[in-house]
Design an enzyme around this catalytic site. Structure first.
Site, PDB file in Angstrom:
ATOM      1  N   CYS A   9     -10.238  12.284  -4.091  1.00 28.76           N
ATOM      2  CA  CYS A   9     -10.776  13.581  -3.717  1.00 28.76           C
ATOM      3  C   CYS A   9     -10.486  13.857  -2.252  1.00 28.76           C
ATOM      4  CB  CYS A   9     -12.290  13.624  -3.931  1.00 28.76           C
ATOM      5  SG  CYS A   9     -12.822  13.253  -5.608  1.00 28.76           S
ATOM      6  N   ARG A  57     -10.173  17.566  -6.472  1.00 28.69           N
ATOM      7  CA  ARG A  57     -10.543  16.435  -7.321  1.00 28.69           C
ATOM      8  C   ARG A  57      -9.435  16.106  -8.305  1.00 28.69           C
ATOM      9  NH1 ARG A  57     -14.186  16.796 -12.555  1.00 28.69           N
ATOM     10  NH2 ARG A  57     -14.532  14.602 -12.987  1.00 28.69           N
ATOM     11  N   LEU A  58      -9.279  14.828  -8.545  1.00 31.19           N
ATOM     12  CA  LEU A  58      -8.458  14.361  -9.657  1.00 31.19           C
ATOM     13  C   LEU A  58      -9.407  14.002 -10.786  1.00 31.19           C
ATOM     14  CD1 LEU A  58      -5.739  13.538 -10.876  1.00 31.19           C
ATOM     15  CD2 LEU A  58      -6.148  11.245  -9.992  1.00 31.19           C
ATOM     16  N   SER A 370      -5.956  -4.048  -3.313  1.00 29.62           N
ATOM     17  CA  SER A 370      -5.137  -4.632  -2.241  1.00 29.62           C
ATOM     18  C   SER A 370      -5.918  -5.745  -1.552  1.00 29.62           C
ATOM     19  CB  SER A 370      -4.737  -3.564  -1.218  1.00 29.62           C
ATOM     20  OG  SER A 370      -5.745  -3.393  -0.242  1.00 29.62           O
ATOM     21  N   GLY A 371      -5.217  -6.515  -0.742  1.00 29.06           N
ATOM     22  CA  GLY A 371      -5.836  -7.618  -0.005  1.00 29.06           C
ATOM     23  C   GLY A 371      -6.154  -7.282   1.431  1.00 29.06           C
TER      24      GLY A 371
END
Length: 635
Positions: A9, A57-58, A370-371
């Site tokens: 968003c 928004r998705l 992710s790290g």
């Protein structure tokens, strides 16, 4: 189970204090449209009293109008716009239902709003998530804004006597029509660090809301408070054995990973081949079968290609693994996309590689783990080893300082093993001569304070720059401890560089990146542990490596740490030579601009094409980014 998390968003809004401020409301649709890449499926605007809110928004699951933002409660008093994730919303949804709350959507947004209505600001301490949000109380005529504890989700704010404007990206503030007044103190910081640390920005009156902070705006009064800070427990470490600390670390990080696997859209993980991302993949694979994993390899730079290590992890955990083998031309092809997307100068060149990795990954999934964060928490950078050596110098460290005058005569460059070693020795030797605070700042920087002063014709306010320096080095004490370094990195490097890069480059491609290491339960625990659990003379990230040793291929251990390197020096001497010599750094443009010292620019260009370029390519890249940005906004 039925989930709905509004993951991607963009939010923006305005609160005006008088008629002059209200005139800026006409641009709210333009401001919303500027964030459409963060949420292309839906957008909405809410206007009431002296406030306008907007959101893109998705849609993930609940695509009905019932879940559309801005979202207003059933009584019409409170309205929210949210960017981010509320991972533990289900437990509070159930508790609120038991208290008689009726929900009309399945979104975490509505749960957050109802929790805010019930708990007020106390709700912030219950949220486990990455977010920035705004709630407007139309009865009290008060606007409330908050940002997550670690600063995973951004929030920019502009304030003057007429209005208060906020947005997920600077683009939305500029779309409202705010004045573009350059902050020379921020320019100075940028050319020293290659980014502008929070809370400042490239423009005057534009600030970044500090992680763990909230704002209240009522009438024309804006007040701020911190609701969270990483616990500062130096010399008050938790009384826990190394073995028990490992057990607790596994438990906390595994729970953090599991929380971030909630998704009804395709989900995956970045897998670089390093320890950090491999740990995340190992833990996620215990909860998901055939996890999607993604690596990027470099055809033209085999020294930096770690895909073979990533493939070993992928085979061990039977992941659905994809390797994107990139040429230098592939990376170079996104150069202008990245420069065009950047709202304020940001010169971490690895952003190019992150951008193309995000672009490729988004073709297959919508969410990626992710790290990020592990290096800052556990001492993962080369500079952390340098700080440790400076704190406990032995014969080798003293020898480097003794012979450093001779080392100045050897070629220095990142592009060769020997020349890079000489560069590192010289940098270490120079740092050893400084005070603890100045050493920390120097090893975080790409240019020294003197170098920046020689570069800029106007350097800002000496008093303001001193205050900013004191703010950055607030937790660096004399004598210094590794705790000071890591705690400071969490506030400077992580917030100002790493998380900014991850958000910009992923959201620029419509990809949501989630960071389990930065779950506050993990962070709080790690900063309760003594330094020796994290680093000693032979090992960095000690407890992290030891804890997960049995879960990872042995080949991942005891190998050089690389990063997302891009071949800047090669580009500057070939493809970008014309841009440097004839355009952005040409003598004519520099003179016309009246911003930089022409002699300093000329010296940097000569060094760039010499046999001993040192770190000059990073400084040239900072100049290119700035000049490209300058032309975009001021020419």
């Amino acid at each position: 189970m039925f989930y709905c998390i509004d993951i991607m968003c963009g939010i923006t809004g305005i609160c005006w204090f008088n008629d002059q401020g209200r005139a800026f409301l006409k641009n709210i649709d333009k401001a919303v449209d500027s964030l459409v890449h963060r949420g292309p499926d839906n957008k909405g605007v809410y206007i009431k009293n002296n406030v306008g809110l907007g959101q893109t928004r998705l849609s993930i699951i609940d695509t009905s109008d019932a879940a559309t933002q801005p979202f207003t409660d059933s009584f019409g008093r409170y309205t929210i716009v949210l960017n981010g994730e509320f991972y533990n919303y289900q437990q509070y949804r159930k508790a609120l239902i038991d208290e008689g709350v009726q929900f009309r959507s399945s979104s975490d947004t509505e749960v957050l709003l109802q929790l805010f209505i019930t708990e007020g600001i106390a709700c912030l301490n219950k949220i486990n998530g990455d977010f920035s949000f705004a709630v407007y109380d139309s009865l009290e005529k008060e606007l409330f804004l908050a940002r997550d504890r670690m600063g995973v989700k951004p929030l920019f704010c502009y304030q003057d006597e007429e209005k208060f404007i906020f947005g997920s990206e600077m683009k939305s503030l500029l779309a409202f029509g705010i004045p573009k007044e350059l902050d020379m103190d921020s320019v100075n910081e940028y050319f020293q660090l290659n980014y502008i640390p929070s809370p400042n920005s490239i423009f005057k009156n534009v600030k970044k809301l500090i992680p763990g902070e909230y704002l209240r705006i009522k009438y024309n009064q804006v007040t701020s408070e911190k609701y969270y800070s990483i616990p500062y427990l130096k010399n008050k470490y938790q009384d826990i054995s190394y073995e028990n600390a490992q057990i607790q670390l596994i438990k906390l990080l595994d729970s953090a990973v599991e929380r971030r696997l909630v998704s009804d859209v395709p989900l995956g993980a970045f897998l670089s081949g390093g320890i950090d991302s491999s740990i995340i993949v190992a833990l996620a694979s215990h909860h998901l079968k055939q996890l999607n994993t993604f690596s990027v390899g470099f055809k033209d730079e085999p020294f930096f290609d770690e895909t073979n290590y990533a493939e070993q992890v992928a085979r061990k955990y039977n992941t659905n693994h994809t390797v994107f083998k990139l040429s230098n031309d592939d990376i170079f092809s996104v150069l202008h996309d990245v420069l065009d997307y950047t709202d304020e100068p940001f010169a971490d060149s690895s952003a190019l590689a992150v951008y193309i990795l995000s672009k490729k990954t988004r073709q297959k999934v919508t969410v990626a783990l992710s790290g990020d964060g592990a290096d800052e928490m556990f001492s993962g950078y080369n500079k952390h080893q340098a700080h440790f050596m400076a704190m406990y110098p032995g014969m080798a460290e003293r020898l480097i300082c003794t012979v450093s005058p001779l080392l100045k005569f050897f070629p220095q460059s990142r592009n060769g093993k020997f020349s890079n070693l000489i560069r590192q020795f010289n940098r270490f030797s120079d740092g050893m001569k400084l005070t603890e605070k100045n050493r920390y700042l120097r090893w975080c920087s790409l240019a020294s304070e003197k170098q920046v002063r020689r570069l800029l014709l106007q350097c800002g306010s000496e008093n303001e720059l001193l205050m900013r320096k004191q703010y950055i080095t607030e937790y660096i004490n004399d004598p210094v401890a590794m705790y000071d370094i890591l705690y400071s990195d969490m506030h400077l490097v992580l917030q100002g560089d790493m998380l900014v890069k991850a958000d910009m480059m992923s959201m620029g491609n419509g990809l949501e990146v989630r960071v389990p290491f930065l779950d506050h339960t993990v962070v709080d625990f790690v900063f309760s542990l003594p330094d020796e659990y994290k680093i000693n003379k032979t090992m960095r990230k000690r407890i992290l490596q030891d804890t997960f040793r049995d879960l990872l291929p042995q080949e991942l251990y005891n190998r050089p740490k690389h990063g997302f390197e891009v071949p800047l020096l090669k580009w500057f001497r070939s493809d970008l030579k014309g841009m440097i010599q004839d355009d952005l750094l040409s003598d004519d443009f520099i003179q016309q601009q009246g911003f930089f010292n022409r002699e300093t620019i000329s010296t940097l260009k000569k060094q760039l094409y010499s046999s001993s370029p040192g770190d000059v390519h990073a400084r040239i890249w900072a100049l290119i980014v700035f000049q490209y940005w300058w032309k975009k906004y001021f020419v």
